[in-house]
Design an enzyme around this catalytic site. Structure first.
Site, PDB file in Angstrom:
ATOM      1  N   SER A 142      11.587   6.587   7.719  1.00 34.26           N
ATOM      2  CA  SER A 142      10.678   6.737   8.859  1.00 34.26           C
ATOM      3  C   SER A 142       9.291   6.311   8.401  1.00 34.26           C
ATOM      4  O   SER A 142       9.014   6.282   7.193  1.00 34.26           O
ATOM      5  CB  SER A 142      10.653   8.214   9.275  1.00 34.26           C
ATOM      6  OG  SER A 142       9.585   8.469  10.163  1.00 34.26           O
ATOM      7  N   TYR A 155      10.478  17.321   7.639  1.00 24.63           N
ATOM      8  CA  TYR A 155      10.840  15.931   7.956  1.00 24.63           C
ATOM      9  C   TYR A 155      10.120  14.973   7.005  1.00 24.63           C
ATOM     10  O   TYR A 155      10.734  14.062   6.439  1.00 24.63           O
ATOM     11  CB  TYR A 155      10.456  15.657   9.415  1.00 24.63           C
ATOM     12  CG  TYR A 155      10.959  14.354   9.983  1.00 24.63           C
ATOM     13  CD1 TYR A 155      12.245  14.260  10.515  1.00 24.63           C
ATOM     14  CD2 TYR A 155      10.164  13.221  10.008  1.00 24.63           C
ATOM     15  CE1 TYR A 155      12.708  13.075  11.064  1.00 24.63           C
ATOM     16  CE2 TYR A 155      10.615  12.032  10.547  1.00 24.63           C
ATOM     17  CZ  TYR A 155      11.889  11.955  11.083  1.00 24.63           C
ATOM     18  OH  TYR A 155      12.341  10.771  11.621  1.00 24.63           O
TER      19      TYR A 155
HETATM   20  P1  NAD Z   1      19.170  10.783  17.822  1.00 24.98           P
HETATM   21  O1  NAD Z   1      18.931  12.245  18.015  1.00 24.98           O
HETATM   22  O2  NAD Z   1      19.186   9.867  19.000  1.00 24.98           O
HETATM   23  O3  NAD Z   1      20.528  10.557  17.039  1.00 24.98           O
HETATM   24  C1  NAD Z   1      20.862  11.329  15.926  1.00 24.98           C
HETATM   25  C2  NAD Z   1      22.314  11.090  15.595  1.00 24.98           C
HETATM   26  O4  NAD Z   1      22.633  11.905  14.466  1.00 24.98           O
HETATM   27  C3  NAD Z   1      23.270  11.517  16.715  1.00 24.98           C
HETATM   28  O5  NAD Z   1      24.364  10.625  16.716  1.00 24.98           O
HETATM   29  C4  NAD Z   1      23.707  12.906  16.288  1.00 24.98           C
HETATM   30  O6  NAD Z   1      24.974  13.285  16.794  1.00 24.98           O
HETATM   31  C5  NAD Z   1      23.760  12.711  14.782  1.00 24.98           C
HETATM   32  N1  NAD Z   1      23.675  13.939  14.028  1.00 24.98           N
HETATM   33  C6  NAD Z   1      22.761  14.943  14.129  1.00 24.98           C
HETATM   34  N2  NAD Z   1      23.055  15.915  13.248  1.00 24.98           N
HETATM   35  C7  NAD Z   1      24.169  15.501  12.585  1.00 24.98           C
HETATM   36  C8  NAD Z   1      24.960  16.078  11.563  1.00 24.98           C
HETATM   37  N3  NAD Z   1      24.686  17.277  11.053  1.00 24.98           N
HETATM   38  N4  NAD Z   1      26.034  15.379  11.130  1.00 24.98           N
HETATM   39  C9  NAD Z   1      26.349  14.183  11.672  1.00 24.98           C
HETATM   40  N5  NAD Z   1      25.643  13.595  12.636  1.00 24.98           N
HETATM   41  C10 NAD Z   1      24.561  14.256  13.083  1.00 24.98           C
HETATM   42  O7  NAD Z   1      18.075  10.347  16.749  1.00 24.98           O
HETATM   43  P2  NAD Z   1      17.431   8.929  16.383  1.00 24.98           P
HETATM   44  O8  NAD Z   1      16.060   8.933  16.907  1.00 24.98           O
HETATM   45  O9  NAD Z   1      18.355   7.819  16.707  1.00 24.98           O
HETATM   46  O10 NAD Z   1      17.310   9.099  14.811  1.00 24.98           O
HETATM   47  C11 NAD Z   1      18.154   8.458  13.888  1.00 24.98           C
HETATM   48  C12 NAD Z   1      17.460   8.405  12.547  1.00 24.98           C
HETATM   49  O11 NAD Z   1      16.260   7.640  12.662  1.00 24.98           O
HETATM   50  C13 NAD Z   1      17.041   9.780  12.026  1.00 24.98           C
HETATM   51  O12 NAD Z   1      17.235   9.826  10.633  1.00 24.98           O
HETATM   52  C14 NAD Z   1      15.566   9.822  12.354  1.00 24.98           C
HETATM   53  O13 NAD Z   1      14.867  10.659  11.488  1.00 24.98           O
HETATM   54  C15 NAD Z   1      15.191   8.378  12.143  1.00 24.98           C
HETATM   55  N6  NAD Z   1      13.950   7.983  12.824  1.00 24.98           N
HETATM   56  C16 NAD Z   1      13.825   8.083  14.187  1.00 24.98           C
HETATM   57  C17 NAD Z   1      12.640   7.687  14.788  1.00 24.98           C
HETATM   58  C18 NAD Z   1      12.444   7.732  16.256  1.00 24.98           C
HETATM   59  O14 NAD Z   1      11.309   7.488  16.699  1.00 24.98           O
HETATM   60  N7  NAD Z   1      13.445   8.007  17.054  1.00 24.98           N
HETATM   61  C19 NAD Z   1      11.605   7.216  13.998  1.00 24.98           C
HETATM   62  C20 NAD Z   1      11.760   7.135  12.626  1.00 24.98           C
HETATM   63  C21 NAD Z   1      12.948   7.513  12.057  1.00 24.98           C
END
Ligand code: NAD
Length: 260
Positions: A142, A155
């Site tokens: 991130s 985080y």
């Molecule tokens: P999201 O909530 O849309 O998706 C998260 C996914 O992880 C889902 O498929 C959920 O079922 C799965 N998940 C959650 N807990 C779990 C567990 N214990 N075991 C297995 N699967 C699990 O989130 P996102 O925004 O797509 O985030 C994905 C990654 O990207 C994360 O690591 C997040 O930190 C990172 N990220 C997101 C953003 C953003 O702005 N959305 C920015 C930077 C980094």
């Protein structure tokens, strides 16, 4: 480009993980989806991915907070699809609160899912990647893996840790055909971020659209969200031969967030 290869994308039933899985499948990789959700909806996602891209796709409900289930995920992928060539450590959760109010169990869970899971999954896939002398490990960190924000202690600590783990794995595999890199997204409009927008709207008593613009305006100079498709494009590039010597890097795709 990825025909005959097998990719695990953790946390790919939603958001960024699903976008990356789409891109890898589009290039011919067989896919292991992972994550939670409504079983019928997950099966619809899985079969649609397989049909549209003519690849094999399976789903594992392994909980990335549980080391034995992470090992089970890699075993299932290897047993059912024959091998694992690409591992995208993407599953992640968020919780916001000041340090002195941060719930202990949230701290532990965020560290487990956002950081330790990548260690266990990497450990489980590396032996077979090294044996074939090819592999790609891509950690979805991130902007918070590079810089901090208030109220996100767990985080930010986990994502900085993930960037550190990326460098170590890259060094240990430097003389092999296995590479390990991190991608550092800025804001992406997924359920994880929508929750933060809704919380801001409720807290400040403002419309959701205004909360969304404020969220972007605070951090992301482009004032546009990064998309899962764009992140998928970067993941694909890291899988390409052009990226053979990219090792241990943390690539920001953040609309200028960390340029400030
Ligand atoms: P999201 O909530 O849309 O998706 C998260 C996914 O992880 C889902 O498929 C959920 O079922 C799965 N998940 C959650 N807990 C779990 C567990 N214990 N075991 C297995 N699967 C699990 O989130 P996102 O925004 O797509 O985030 C994905 C990654 O990207 C994360 O690591 C997040 O930190 C990172 N990220 C997101 C953003 C953003 O702005 N959305 C920015 C930077 C980094």
């Amino acid at each position: 480009m990825l025909e005959g290869k097998v990719a695990i994308v953790t946390g790919s039933t939603s958001g960024i993980g699903l976008g990356i899985a789409e891109c890898l499948a589009e290039q011919g990789a067989d896919i292991v989806l992972n994550g939670f959700g409504d079983p019928a909806e997950i099966d619809r996602l899985r079969s649609s991915l397989a049909e549209r891209h003519r690849v094999r796709a399976i789903h594992s409900g392994a909980d990335m907070g549980r080391p034995e289930q992470i090992v089970g995920l890699v075993e299932q992928a290897t047993a059912e699809l024959g091998r694992v060539d690409v591992l995208v450590n993407n599953a992640g959760i968020q919780h916001t609160a000041p340090v002195h109010e941060f719930p202990d169990e949230r701290w532990e869970l965020i560290l487990k899912i956002n950081l330790s899971a990548a260690f266990y999954a990497t450990k489980a896939v590396l032996p077979q990647m090294l044996e074939r002398n090819w592999g790609r490990i891509i950690n979805i960190a991130s902007a918070h893996g590079l810089v901090a924000s208030g109220h996100k202690s767990a985080y930010v600590a986990a994502k900085h840790g993930l960037v550190g783990l990326t460098k170590v794995v890259a060094l240990e595999t430097a003389r092999t055909g296995v590479t390990c890199n991190a991608i550092c997204p800025g804001w992406v409009l997924t359920p994880l971020v929508q929750k933060q927008i809704d919380e801001r709207a409720a807290r400040e008593g403002i419309p959701v659209e205004q909360a969304r613009l404020e969220l972007l305006g605070e951090k992301q100079p482009s004032l546009e969200f990064v998309t899962p498709e764009q992140l998928g494009g970067l993941a694909l590039f890291l899988c390409s031969p052009a990226a053979d010597q990219i090792r241990g890097q943390a690539y920001a795709m953040d609309g200028g967030w960390t340029a400030q």
